[in-house]
Each structure stands twice: as structure tokens, then as C-alpha cells.
Design a protein around this motif. Structure first.
Motif, mmCIF file in Angstrom:
data_model
loop_
_atom_site.group_PDB
_atom_site.id
_atom_site.type_symbol
_atom_site.label_atom_id
_atom_site.label_comp_id
_atom_site.label_asym_id
_atom_site.label_seq_id
_atom_site.Cartn_x
_atom_site.Cartn_y
_atom_site.Cartn_z
ATOM 1 N N PRO A 1 20.143 25.579 -14.858
ATOM 2 C CA PRO A 1 20.810 26.035 -16.086
ATOM 3 C C PRO A 1 22.230 26.810 -15.295
ATOM 4 O O PRO A 1 22.871 27.327 -15.756
ATOM 5 C CB PRO A 1 19.969 26.267 -17.059
ATOM 6 C CG PRO A 1 19.103 26.083 -17.104
ATOM 7 C CD PRO A 1 18.772 25.441 -15.611
ATOM 8 N N GLU A 2 21.562 28.478 -14.306
ATOM 9 C CA GLU A 2 21.937 29.108 -13.892
ATOM 10 C C GLU A 2 23.162 28.617 -12.889
ATOM 11 O O GLU A 2 24.397 29.643 -12.894
ATOM 12 C CB GLU A 2 20.766 30.011 -12.963
ATOM 13 C CG GLU A 2 19.753 30.519 -13.616
ATOM 14 C CD GLU A 2 18.745 31.211 -12.812
ATOM 15 O OE1 GLU A 2 18.338 32.303 -11.321
ATOM 16 O OE2 GLU A 2 17.047 30.012 -12.982
ATOM 17 N N GLU A 3 22.969 27.536 -12.185
ATOM 18 C CA GLU A 3 23.364 27.005 -10.671
ATOM 19 C C GLU A 3 24.826 26.199 -11.403
ATOM 20 O O GLU A 3 26.148 26.861 -11.130
ATOM 21 C CB GLU A 3 22.972 25.818 -10.491
ATOM 22 C CG GLU A 3 24.226 25.468 -9.338
ATOM 23 C CD GLU A 3 23.703 24.568 -8.293
ATOM 24 O OE1 GLU A 3 24.254 23.953 -7.610
ATOM 25 O OE2 GLU A 3 22.361 23.735 -8.390
ATOM 26 N N LEU A 4 24.829 25.528 -12.732
ATOM 27 C CA LEU A 4 25.853 25.187 -13.411
ATOM 28 C C LEU A 4 26.696 25.980 -14.529
ATOM 29 O O LEU A 4 28.440 26.497 -14.300
ATOM 30 C CB LEU A 4 25.345 24.425 -14.688
ATOM 31 C CG LEU A 4 26.578 23.100 -15.740
ATOM 32 C CD1 LEU A 4 26.906 22.495 -14.554
ATOM 33 C CD2 LEU A 4 25.462 22.786 -16.391
ATOM 34 N N PHE A 5 25.862 27.425 -14.876
ATOM 35 C CA PHE A 5 26.648 28.352 -15.095
ATOM 36 C C PHE A 5 27.611 29.590 -14.451
ATOM 37 O O PHE A 5 27.852 29.602 -14.653
ATOM 38 C CB PHE A 5 25.229 28.927 -15.914
ATOM 39 C CG PHE A 5 25.682 31.440 -16.903
ATOM 40 C CD1 PHE A 5 26.544 30.645 -17.763
ATOM 41 C CD2 PHE A 5 25.526 31.395 -15.466
ATOM 42 C CE1 PHE A 5 26.708 31.770 -18.223
ATOM 43 C CE2 PHE A 5 26.048 33.643 -16.171
ATOM 44 C CZ PHE A 5 27.011 32.941 -17.643
ATOM 45 N N ALA B 1 16.852 35.165 -14.538
ATOM 46 C CA ALA B 1 18.213 35.756 -14.606
ATOM 47 C C ALA B 1 19.048 36.404 -14.363
ATOM 48 O O ALA B 1 19.425 36.975 -13.927
ATOM 49 C CB ALA B 1 18.884 34.153 -15.641
ATOM 50 N N SER B 2 18.350 37.309 -16.212
ATOM 51 C CA SER B 2 18.354 38.741 -16.035
ATOM 52 C C SER B 2 18.615 39.442 -14.824
ATOM 53 O O SER B 2 18.535 40.933 -15.212
ATOM 54 C CB SER B 2 17.594 39.144 -17.170
ATOM 55 O OG SER B 2 18.456 38.065 -18.274
ATOM 56 N N GLU B 3 17.210 39.281 -14.171
ATOM 57 C CA GLU B 3 16.654 39.975 -12.761
ATOM 58 C C GLU B 3 18.160 39.759 -11.584
ATOM 59 O O GLU B 3 17.726 40.360 -10.762
ATOM 60 C CB GLU B 3 15.243 40.113 -12.167
ATOM 61 C CG GLU B 3 14.916 39.781 -13.352
ATOM 62 C CD GLU B 3 14.900 41.358 -14.247
ATOM 63 O OE1 GLU B 3 14.677 42.194 -13.265
ATOM 64 O OE2 GLU B 3 14.633 41.261 -15.055
ATOM 65 N N TRP C 1 25.388 45.076 -19.195
ATOM 66 C CA TRP C 1 24.972 43.648 -18.165
ATOM 67 C C TRP C 1 26.052 44.569 -17.246
ATOM 68 O O TRP C 1 25.714 44.184 -16.104
ATOM 69 C CB TRP C 1 26.151 42.933 -18.539
ATOM 70 C CG TRP C 1 24.783 41.896 -19.387
ATOM 71 C CD1 TRP C 1 25.346 41.637 -20.651
ATOM 72 C CD2 TRP C 1 23.845 40.967 -19.638
ATOM 73 N NE1 TRP C 1 24.602 40.959 -21.854
ATOM 74 C CE2 TRP C 1 23.871 40.370 -21.036
ATOM 75 C CE3 TRP C 1 23.035 41.145 -18.324
ATOM 76 C CZ2 TRP C 1 22.743 40.023 -20.644
ATOM 77 C CZ3 TRP C 1 21.823 40.712 -18.648
ATOM 78 C CH2 TRP C 1 21.495 39.829 -19.936
ATOM 79 N N MET C 2 27.121 45.278 -16.928
ATOM 80 C CA MET C 2 27.411 45.584 -15.723
ATOM 81 C C MET C 2 26.407 46.897 -15.418
ATOM 82 O O MET C 2 26.569 46.465 -13.997
ATOM 83 C CB MET C 2 28.729 46.398 -16.235
ATOM 84 C CG MET C 2 29.817 45.264 -16.320
ATOM 85 S SD MET C 2 29.913 43.835 -15.390
ATOM 86 C CE MET C 2 31.546 43.025 -15.665
ATOM 87 N N GLN C 3 25.880 47.434 -16.122
ATOM 88 C CA GLN C 3 25.243 48.580 -16.265
ATOM 89 C C GLN C 3 23.843 47.757 -15.134
ATOM 90 O O GLN C 3 23.111 47.959 -13.948
ATOM 91 C CB GLN C 3 24.773 50.110 -16.271
ATOM 92 C CG GLN C 3 26.226 50.641 -17.004
ATOM 93 C CD GLN C 3 25.679 51.251 -18.074
ATOM 94 O OE1 GLN C 3 24.429 51.386 -19.186
ATOM 95 N NE2 GLN C 3 26.924 51.618 -19.156
ATOM 96 N N LYS C 4 23.456 47.064 -15.901
ATOM 97 C CA LYS C 4 22.016 46.047 -15.117
ATOM 98 C C LYS C 4 22.705 45.680 -13.644
ATOM 99 O O LYS C 4 21.723 45.163 -12.961
ATOM 100 C CB LYS C 4 21.720 44.938 -15.877
ATOM 101 C CG LYS C 4 20.416 44.842 -16.254
ATOM 102 C CD LYS C 4 19.597 44.376 -17.703
ATOM 103 C CE LYS C 4 18.818 43.118 -17.090
ATOM 104 N NZ LYS C 4 18.143 42.293 -18.529
ATOM 105 N N ALA C 5 23.835 45.105 -13.887
ATOM 106 C CA ALA C 5 23.792 44.248 -12.152
ATOM 107 C C ALA C 5 23.996 45.476 -11.642
ATOM 108 O O ALA C 5 23.400 44.943 -10.202
ATOM 109 C CB ALA C 5 25.174 43.861 -12.380
ATOM 110 N N GLN C 6 24.626 46.519 -11.451
ATOM 111 C CA GLN C 6 24.102 47.750 -10.386
ATOM 112 C C GLN C 6 23.103 47.810 -10.133
ATOM 113 O O GLN C 6 22.524 48.478 -9.209
ATOM 114 C CB GLN C 6 25.012 48.675 -10.699
ATOM 115 C CG GLN C 6 26.654 48.195 -10.885
ATOM 116 C CD GLN C 6 27.449 49.758 -10.816
ATOM 117 O OE1 GLN C 6 27.595 50.333 -9.970
ATOM 118 N NE2 GLN C 6 27.823 49.425 -12.082
ATOM 119 N N ALA C 7 22.430 47.646 -11.133
ATOM 120 C CA ALA C 7 20.513 48.724 -11.405
ATOM 121 C C ALA C 7 19.693 47.468 -10.309
ATOM 122 O O ALA C 7 18.662 48.029 -9.614
ATOM 123 C CB ALA C 7 19.999 48.222 -13.036
#
Length: 599
Positions: free
Chosen positions: A289-293, A316-318, A342-348
Motif C-alpha cells: 500500500p505504501e508504494e501505491l499510495f 509508514a508514519s515513520e 504531518w509536516m512537523q512529523k516529517a521534519q522530525a
């Protein structure tokens, strides 16, 4: 899609392709409308068409809707099936049965109790059937894209040949500046004849050009003007060189418009076909699902990506890229808190992803900007476009493109909202004014970038609308800001005076009204309105004072004198009343009112 899914029959509801109500473009429950467009279309007889409707009626439509109807009818003709048109009012659609919706529903099979509460086995079978329908739909679409792609390539090749021949003829005409010898004339006429036959062969693909009519319309309208000039030249016996050049110009303009449309269409088809092929490969390989997403997000298929969110594993959230994609989706679905998280989590998870976060916000803003720019073509109300651009500022982190577009709209809309606009004209623009009110409140930094006059006019329009709706207290801050930005506008001062008086701040209101009259004497009419209100409340002396100040501002308006006389009569001052009536009658040239008073 319905054919590929095996629907039988296929029922059309609401496919009217016409303006069935002369005052509306959409149903009453629709939020995004553009009803003022009807008046614009009906005023242009070239764009307004009367066609056969259902049940033997006649309906009115425009050429855009008529083109859509023709395209659907050609689709139905090439794919025989049972189609039912259950639209109660609208255009007749060739290839369909016309039946009332209630009758159609009555004829459909009713679900059995087991179908209403399916078992796990039934649900699994339905899911497998859904997957099979999806595969069948993809096959149908790919086959159609391949057919359209090949046809567009053939037409493009023919049009390129027309263009090459036109260039050859243009060169011959340039070299023959003097009267052309007979043999060169014959050669040019022969080549123009060959081009004409080739153009006719291209134009035989009638349904293909119907599909692209919107893209070629502007060029072909210009082409029709050249054709008109050509026919006039032939009737007037114009020189051969003149008619030859007009023939050539006609071919060149038509070919250029058609080639431009063909190339745009071909690229669009190739893009869709590539997406479906790649999607088919990923699904066949049972990609995770991650690749398709990620694939769906990369191709801006936001809704498809959104449907996969529940299937993503917790791991996937990591991933920084997945978090960014989820941030984009949250923004497009207008979930501001979730987007930021989600943007802050991406930078973390990935401190080096800062540039990608900026790109993600830019991409979200781009989505809203593109949606706003599509509103005019889709005939969606201008206020909706303004709100989309405002969303682009919020979810696109102050997207520059959205801001620039809003500033351009502010200039145009403010010009359409002068302080002298009448109340009924202002009400007709209520949706646009309300949208600007929301934008100015929500984005003060945008307001700071506007010219003072533009901002003042928008604020004044918002305040006046609130005042007209009886919301004087809410209107006051808008009108106070407008007054400070439009210090030379008597109408801005007048609107503020009205709000102050309505909210009980009479002393300040009267002073502001005096300022309004000093700036613009026509604002003196409000003294009469105020006097009428005071007189209705039984305050005759105060009403007389208001009428007197109105008369000083507008001495040509004799009605002030008559009303002053009425007030003095009510206040028990017959001498003052007689004097007021005398002046009134002197201006009117009669004695009837004076005699009535003496009697």
C-alpha cells in the motif's frame, strides 16, 4: 464506467443540457452557482440556442452544453445499450428512452432481505466482483485512449502536411509580387486545391472535432471571419492574388487552431494512458500500500491516495515522504491542524527534508490555485474562486501565486464596487462582497498589500451589506475602517453616519452626517430619511430640524419645506407651519396648502 461495471439499464437523471429555469444555472440547493450568467448568455443571441426537449417541449441552451450533448449522443451511438433519460425537463438525448423517474424506480427489482444484510461470504464475493469491474473498466479506458491516441496522431500528420503545403504556397506568393504568370497561377491554384481536399479529409472526423470544439473555437471563429472576407472578395471580383492569399490565410488559421488542440489532447491522452498502465502494473504485482499510495500522490490522484490511508501500516508514519504526502492530502481536504502535524512529523523524522516540506506546501497551494482558475470555465460563481484562493493561502503557507491572483481580483472587484453603487446593485454582488469580507478578516497581511482605495471599497461594500441586513452593530467596524481609508468619500462617511445613528450614537452620527454632506451634497437626502423616522416616532420638533438641515444641503428639493410645515403643525406652531407652507407653495406656484392651513 457504468458500462464497464455492467450496469443495465443506465439511467440519466439531471442530464438536462439546457437552462430549464430562466433564472438559474443550477438547482436551488447547489452552493456554487452563477445565475447572473443566464442574463449574459440570453443577451447574446449567437450563443443562445433553442432545441427539442423531452416530452415534445422546446428548451434553451448554449453552444457549450450543446457540444456536450452531441458528444454524449455520439458515445451512445457507438456503444448500443439500454439508456433511460429520466430527467423531467431538459434536452432530448438521442439514443435514450424517455421515462419518468418514479416509473423507472418502480420497474427496478427490489433487494431481498439477504441482500440488505450480506454475509461475510457475500461481501467477499462483492469485493472480488468490484476488483473485476475495476480491471474491466481499466481495459475499456486503455483501449479507448489507444484509439483516440492513434486517431489524433493520424490527424496531426495530415495537419502537418497541410502546414507544409501552405508554406510552399506562401513562398510562391511572396516571390510573385508582380502579376503572377499564368503557369505560376495554375501551380498555386492546383496546390490550393490539394490543400482543400486534405482539409476536407481532416474535417470528416466530425465527432473528434466536436470533442475538441472548446479548444478550437476561438481560432475557428477567426477562420470564419476570413472565410467571409474571401466570399466577399469573390463576389466583388477581387484580383486573383487577393483571393489566393485569403484562401491561404483561411487554411493556415484553421490548421494552426486544430494542431494546437490535437497536440494538447494527445499529450493529455498519453498522460492518462501512462497512469493507467503503471497503475495496472502495480496492482498486478500486488505492490504494498505504501508504494501505491506514493504513486497516487505523485500523480495528483489525491482521492485515490486518500482511500488507501486506512491500509497503510503503522510503520509508514515513520517515513518522511509518507508524512509529507499525508500533509498534502490533509491540506487539500482543508484539515489545517492535521496538515501542520504531518509536516512537523516529517521534519522530525528527517531534518534534511525542510526543502521538501516547502515544496509540499507549494504543491498544496498549486492545487487550490488551479481549482480557482478552472471556476470561470466551469461557470462557477466568482466568490467560490476567491474562497479557493484564500484556502490556498492557508494550506499553501501563504502561497505566492494565490496571493498574486487575489490582489489582481481585488483590483478588478473594487473597481466594480464604487461607493456610489445603488443598494440593489450591491445586493446583486452580495456573494462576492461576503467572500472578500471573509478574506480580509482571515488574511490581514493580504489586506496590507492592497491599495488603500481598493481595500476601502471592499470594506465599505461589506459594511453597507450588513447595514442593509439590519446588522448595524456588526457593520460599524467595517465602515469605520472604510471611512479611514476613503477620507474624501462622502458616501463612506454617510454609511458610517447611518450605522452610528442606528446604534444610538446620535451625536457622533449627526456630526459624521454633516461631514458626509460637506464632502458630497447629494448625501443630504439622508436628512429626509432621518426626519421621516423621527416624525414616525412622534418627535416632530427633532424631525423639523432634520428636514431643515436637509433643505440647507439640497435647497432645490422643495419637499423638505412641506414636511417642515407638517412638523410645525404637529408641534402646535401654526405660524411657523404657515411660513414653511408659504415657501413651499411659492416654489410650487400654488396656494392650496396655504389656504388649507388658514382654514
Amino acid at each position: 464506467a457504468a458500462l464497464a461495471a455492467g450496469a443495465d439499464p443506465i439511467i440519466f437523471v439531471g442530464q438536462d443540457f439546457a437552462y430549464t429555469d430562466p433564472a438559474k444555472t443550477h438547482s436551488s440547493a447547489t452552493r456554487l452557482t452563477c445565475n447572473e450568467m443566464v442574463e449574459e448568455i440570453s443577451g447574446n443571441r449567437d450563443d443562445f440556442v433553442t432545441i427539442p426537449g423531452v416530452n415534445g417541449t422546446k428548451v434553451q441552451t448554449d453552444r457549450g452544453l450543446l457540444n456536450a450533448k452531441d458528444t454524449l449522443e455520439e458515445f451512445l451511438r457507438r456503444r448500443p445499450h439500454r439508456y433511460i433519460n429520466a430527467t423531467s425537463r431538459g434536452a432530448r438525448i438521442a439514443g435514450t428512452e424517455e421515462r419518468p423517474l418514479a416509473e423507472v424506480f418502480a420497474s427496478l427489482p427490489r433487494p431481498t432481505p439477504s441482500a440488505a444484510h450480506p454475509s461475510a461470504k457475500d461481501r467477499k464475493r462483492a469485493a472480488e466482483s468490484e476488483t473485476a469491474r475495476g480491471r474491466r473498466l481499466r481495459r475499456v479506458l486503455l483501449a479507448e485512449f489507444e484509439r483516440l491516441g492513434k486517431e489524433s496522431e493520424r490527424l496531426a500528420a495530415m495537419l502537418h502536411e497541410v502546414r507544409a503545403r501552405c508554406r510552399r504556397v506562401a513562398g510562391w506568393l511572396r516571390r510573385s509580387s508582380a502579376p503572377a504568370p499564368q503557369e505560376i497561377r495554375k501551380q498555386i491554384d492546383k496546390e490550393l486545391g490539394a490543400i482543400d481536399r486534405l482539409v476536407q479529409q481532416v474535417n470528416r472526423h466530425h465527432q473528434f472535432w466536436l470533442l475538441l470544439q472548446g479548444l478550437t473555437l476561438k481560432g475557428l471563429k477567426y477562420c470564419n471571419r476570413i472565410r467571409h472576407q474571401l466570399r466577399q472578395a469573390e463576389r466583388q471580383g477581387a484580383p486573383w492574388s487577393r483571393t489566393a492569399r485569403l484562401h491561404l490565410a483561411w487554411f493556415q488559421v484553421a490548421t494552426s487552431a486544430q494542431l494546437k488542440a490535437i497536440n494538447a489532447f494527445h499529450n493529455l491522452i498519453k498522460g492518462h494512458a501512462h497512469f493507467l498502465t503503471e497503475e495496472k502494473r502495480l496492482l498486478a504485482s500486488e505492490a504494498d500500500p505504501e508504494e501505491l499510495f506514493s504513486f497516487y500522490v505523485q500523480h495528483d490522484k489525491i482521492r485515490l491516495a486518500h482511500r488507501l490511508l486506512p491500509l497503510l501500516p503503522a510503520s509508514a508514519s515513520e517515513r518522511g515522504d509518507i508524512c509529507l504526502a499525508r500533509g498534502v492530502i490533509a491540506g487539500i481536504f482543508r484539515h489545517e491542524t492535521e496538515q501542520r502535524a504531518w509536516m512537523q512529523k516529517a521534519q522530525a523524522h528527517d531534518p534534511g527534508i525542510v526543502a521538501a516540506v516547502t515544496d509540499a506546501y507549494q504543491r498544496t497551494g498549486d492545487w487550490f490555485l488551479a481549482a480557482a482558475r478552472e471556476c470561470p470555465a466551469l461557470k462557477i460563481d466568482h466568490s467560490a474562486a476567491l474562497r479557493l484562493l484564500g484556502d490556498g493561502l492557508v494550506f499553501g503557507d501563504n502561497h505566492r501565486g494565490c496571493a498574486a491572483e487575489l490582489l489582481a481580483h481585488a483590483q478588478a472587484d473594487a473597481a466594480d464596487l464604487p461607493p456610489t453603487l445603488q443598494d440593489d446593485q450591491l445586493r446583486a454582488r452580495a456573494s462576492i462582497v461576503a467572500a472578500w469580507g471573509e478574506l480580509l478578516e482571515r488574511h490581514p497581511h493580504l489586506a496590507d498589500r492592497m491599495a488603500a482605495t481598493e481595500r476601502g471599497r471592499l470594506l465599505l461594500a461589506r459594511g453597507r451589506l450588513l447595514l442593509l441586513a439590519g446588522q448595524a452593530e456588526e457593520a460599524l467596524p467595517w465602515l469605520q475602517q472604510a471611512r479611514s481609508l476613503l477620507p474624501e468619500s462622502g458616501r463612506a462617511a454617510l454609511a458610517l453616519a447611518q450605522a452610528l445613528i442606528h446604534t444610538g450614537r446620535h451625536t457622533e452620527g449627526i456630526a459624521t452626517l454633516d461631514t458626509a454632506v460637506a464632502l458630497d451634497r447629494s448625501c443630504g437626502y439622508y436628512w429626509e430619511t432621518l426626519g421621516d423616522a423621527l416624525l414616525a416616532a412622534g418627535l416632530a420638533e427633532e424631525a423639523a430640524a432634520a428636514y431643515e438641515r436637509g433643505f440647507l444641503a439640497l435647497p432645490h428639493h422643495a419637499e423638505f419645506l412641506r414636511k417642515m410645515g407638517d412638523c410645525y403643525q404637529m408641534a402646535g406652531q401654526p405660524a411657523a407651519a404657515a411660513e414653511a407652507y408659504r415657501h413651499f407653495e411659492a416654489r410650487r406656484g400654488g396656494q392650496a396648502t396655504l389656504n388649507a392651513c388658514a382654514g
